[in-house]
Design a protein around this motif. Structure first.
Motif, short mmCIF file in Angstrom:
data_model
loop_
_atom_site.label_atom_id
_atom_site.label_comp_id
_atom_site.label_asym_id
_atom_site.label_seq_id
_atom_site.Cartn_x
_atom_site.Cartn_y
_atom_site.Cartn_z
N UNK A 131 0.84 -1.20 0.00
CA UNK A 131 0.00 0.00 0.00
C UNK A 131 0.87 1.25 0.00
N UNK A 136 2.64 1.68 -3.56
CA UNK A 136 1.84 2.06 -4.72
C UNK A 136 0.98 3.29 -4.46
N UNK A 137 1.13 3.93 -3.32
CA UNK A 137 0.43 5.21 -3.16
C UNK A 137 1.45 6.34 -3.04
N UNK A 138 1.99 6.53 -1.85
CA UNK A 138 2.87 7.67 -1.64
C UNK A 138 4.18 7.57 -2.40
N UNK A 139 4.67 6.35 -2.60
CA UNK A 139 6.00 6.21 -3.21
C UNK A 139 5.93 5.72 -4.64
N UNK A 140 4.81 6.04 -5.32
CA UNK A 140 4.65 5.52 -6.68
C UNK A 140 5.76 6.00 -7.60
#
Lengths: 509, 172
Positions: B133, B136-140
């Motif tokens: 999670x 793939x959200x903040x560190x995309x």
């Protein structure tokens, strides 16, 4: 499991980087599918198109101020200007990288897998050089662009690796003097890996202190926190080691002369101009955004590093006998001047960027001209071979003289106007000690430059003075642009100074 | 002292003891095997601290891949393998640098956290779902850019190591 949502992404803000990254990937496909005899033309066109398209989109974005993709990227005035500098200098450096008329097949080796001085290596001396160099250049430049606009330390680390790795590789691809080239690549790689590890350890410690790696969050937690500052200081020290290594500051400079000497000269030019801009872009952003409020802690240390860099760089430049090593030590000393801009914080961001532009153009022209002085074994870089070149090639020597005078900081050249702008903004920021050391060291540094000028014009030519090759149109353009910029930015610097000052500073919220 | 405390201390002691054996033994294969013990005990520490994904990654990559690679390299380059007396380097500088760095970092961390206590129930377990999670959200963006880094490394590795097709035939 459907709760994973991408953060909002501002594609327009990322477009310059996406173009360069994307066309670099297209370049790799071209490497695989285009027939060999067309490969060079296709790759060169793609690379130039990527750089120009990136520059155009940066110019279109010029007023943008946005933090996007979960805080990983902060597009702001200073960041966009730095991206623009990297792209412009990258386009000029591209002229040197794509030059194939000075030497059959260009400056890069055809097949790096052959052991140095083996039969296969000798056989390939006249084969066309590897075209992988073009996508690797694009990867490096895109990494540098990302490095300047990173909003958090992890993105910054990834960008650092993305631009470092292609550079390590390209250092080892020189056509001549393979052993020296491979040695420089290995040295740069090992020391660079060390520096990356320091950087990453620093990030971990800062995360331990602030609970976040976002630059703005670090700033906030420095303001709010009552935790022990030891963790922050240790993290900042390790982080600074990683950044100062890329910027070639003393005492993390030992790789510079060897790598600058061994790498193919076009790549040396790329490192001296673009990597310097990227490294200082990153340093300026980290210190201006995240650690501005702790400047009492780090200022004395960075001041000492800046002084040491200026003094060591300029004194060791005096003793050099190889033109590429001389320029390497001069780039170390110039890193010291740029650190003065870092220490002076806010007010000096504009003049630091001006310095990066002025120095970048001059150094590209200087290395461009180093590629022209050749004998049967390739470039003749030993200074004794340069004696008396002024007799046979007055135009070349006149242009090199202009560049050397520019480096020495003679008035009416960009070297003077940029040093003046930088030192006066440092003086305004009460960094008088640094300014005094800077002025004194630039007096010392003028000596090796003037020595080269005297060597060119007044010394009698030796028995085997190398020839100055007639440059191809690309190198001619690079040298012409560099010399012109050195004069124009010296005679009429005000338009660029206005531009850097109106470009705005780093977004810190 | 809870069970967790005891386990962390015990595994830490195992890891430290094995690490000391790595640098003191003069049989190079044994040094490699002691390294397996040290890294494995560290994985155990991660597991006790609920970072289960990190623990398995530690086992897979460090114990599984890195140490095996090192043992292969030793076997390919130093046969026959046995007791060798030339493994020792000057000890004092190594002790100074290694001990200094270790003690310095330990002091920094101990000073930073003092006796602050974070209960295990208060933290989210470090399993694959939580990590995914985050990635793939903040560190995309950094995650995607890493793939570019790997691509550049791949191209570069081929460029510097692989002879052109057809050329080898000519030479042989």
């Amino acid at each position: 499991m459907n709760d994973i949502q991408l953060p909002p992404i501002d594609y327009a803000a990322l477009l310059p980087m996406l173009i360069v990254f994307g066309l670099a990937c297209v370049g790799i496909l071209a490497e695989a599918f285009v027939p060999r005899k067309h490969r060079f033309a296709v790759q060169a066109t793609l690379t130039l198109a990527a750089l120009i398209a990136g520059l155009v989109t940066v110019i279109i974005n010029r007023d943008l101020e946005v933090t996007t993709i979960g805080g990983a990227v902060t597009i702001d005035g200073a960041g966009l200007f730095l991206q623009g500098i990297i792209l412009v200098l990258g386009i000029v450096a591209f002229g040197l990288i794509a030059e194939r008329r000075l030497e059959r097949g260009g400056a890069f080796v055809a097949n790096a897998a052959h052991a140095a001085d083996s039969d296969g290596d000798k056989k390939q001396l006249n084969e066309a050089g590897a075209t992988e160099i073009f996508p690797l250049t694009l990867f490096a430049i895109a990494g540098m662009m990302l490095f300047c606009v990173s909003g958090d330390l992890l993105t910054m680390f990834v960008a650092l690796e993305v631009f470092s790795l292609p550079l390590y590789l390209m250092c080892g691809l020189a056509r001549r003097r393979r052993l020296l080239s491979q040695e420089s690549a290995l040295k740069y790689f090992l020391l660079g890996a060390f520096a990356s590890a320091f950087f990453l350890y620093g990030v971990a410690l800062i995360y331990g202190y602030a609970g976040s790696v976002q630059l703005v969050a670090i700033k906030q937690s420095v303001l709010d926190s009552d935790k022990s500052g030891v963790l922050l200081a240790a993290g900042l020290a390790l982080l600074a080691i990683g950044l100062l290594f890329k910027a070639a500051a003393v005492p993390f400079h030992v790789w510079t002369p060897d790598v600058y000497q061994g790498a193919p000269t076009p790549i040396t030019a790329l490192m001296a101009a673009c990597v310097k801009a990227a490294a200082f872009g990153g340093l300026l952003r980290v210190f201006n955004v995240a650690f501005e409020t702790t400047s009492w802690d780090w200022r004395p240390v960075i001041t000492a590093v800046a002084m040491a860099t200026m003094i060591v760089g300029s004194i060791l430049a005096v003793t050099q006998t190889d033109i590429k090593r001389l320029l390497a030590y001069s780039s170390i000393a110039n890193a010291g001047y740029l650190l003065v801009g870092v220490v002076s914080l806010g007010g000096a961001v504009g003049s630091s960027m001006f310095y990066l532009v002025a120095y970048g153009f001059s150094v590209l022209a200087a290395f461009g001209m180093v590629t022209l002085v050749r004998d049967a074994d390739g470039e003749a870089t030993h200074l004794s071979r340069w004696a008396g070149l002024g007799k046979g090639s007055p135009l070349f020597s006149a242009m090199f003289t202009i560049i050397m005078l520019g480096f020495a900081g003679i008035p009416l050249t960009s070297g003077f106007s940029s040093k003046f702008a930088l030192f006066s903004s440092a003086w305004d920021a009460n960094q008088s000690a640094l300014v005094i050391v800077g002025v004194l060291s630039s007096v010392v540094l003028a000596f090796p430059y003037l020595k080269v000028v005297v060597l060119l014009w007044l010394n009698p030519p030796g028995d085997e003075t190398p020839t100055v090759s007639v440059p191809g149109y690309l190198t001619r353009a690079v040298v012409g642009v560099g010399v012109l910029a050195t004069i124009v930015l010296g005679v009429a610097p005000s338009w660029l100074l206005d531009m850097v000052n109106s470009a705005g500073t780093f977004l810190a919220k | 002292m809870t069970v967790t405390d005891v386990l962390v201390c015990a595994l830490g002691a195992v890891s430290l003891g094995a690490a000391i054996r790595v640098v003191t033994t003069n049989q190079i294969v044994r040094a490699g095997l002691w390294l397996v013990v040290a890294l494995g005990a560290l994985a155990g520490v991660y597991l006790v601290l609920t970072a289960e994904l990190l623990a398995w990654v530690q086992v897979l990559i460090y114990v599984g891949a890195v140490v095996v690679l090192m043992l292969f390299a030793v076997m390919l380059t130093r046969a026959p393998i046995g007791r060798s007396d030339d493994l020792d380097r000057p000890r004092l500088p190594a002790i100074l640098v290694g001990g200094g760095a270790g003690l310095g970092l330990a002091a920094v961390l101990a000073d930073a956290y003092r006796w602050s206590y974070i209960g295990l129930s208060g933290v989210e377990p470090g399993n694959a779902e939580a990590l995914g999670r985050e990635v793939f959200t903040g560190w995309a963006l950094p995650f995607e850019v890493l793939s570019v880094l790997l691509l550049a490394a791949l191209v570069g590795a081929i460029a510097i190591s692989r002879p052109e097709v057809g050329e080898r035939r000519e030479e042989s």
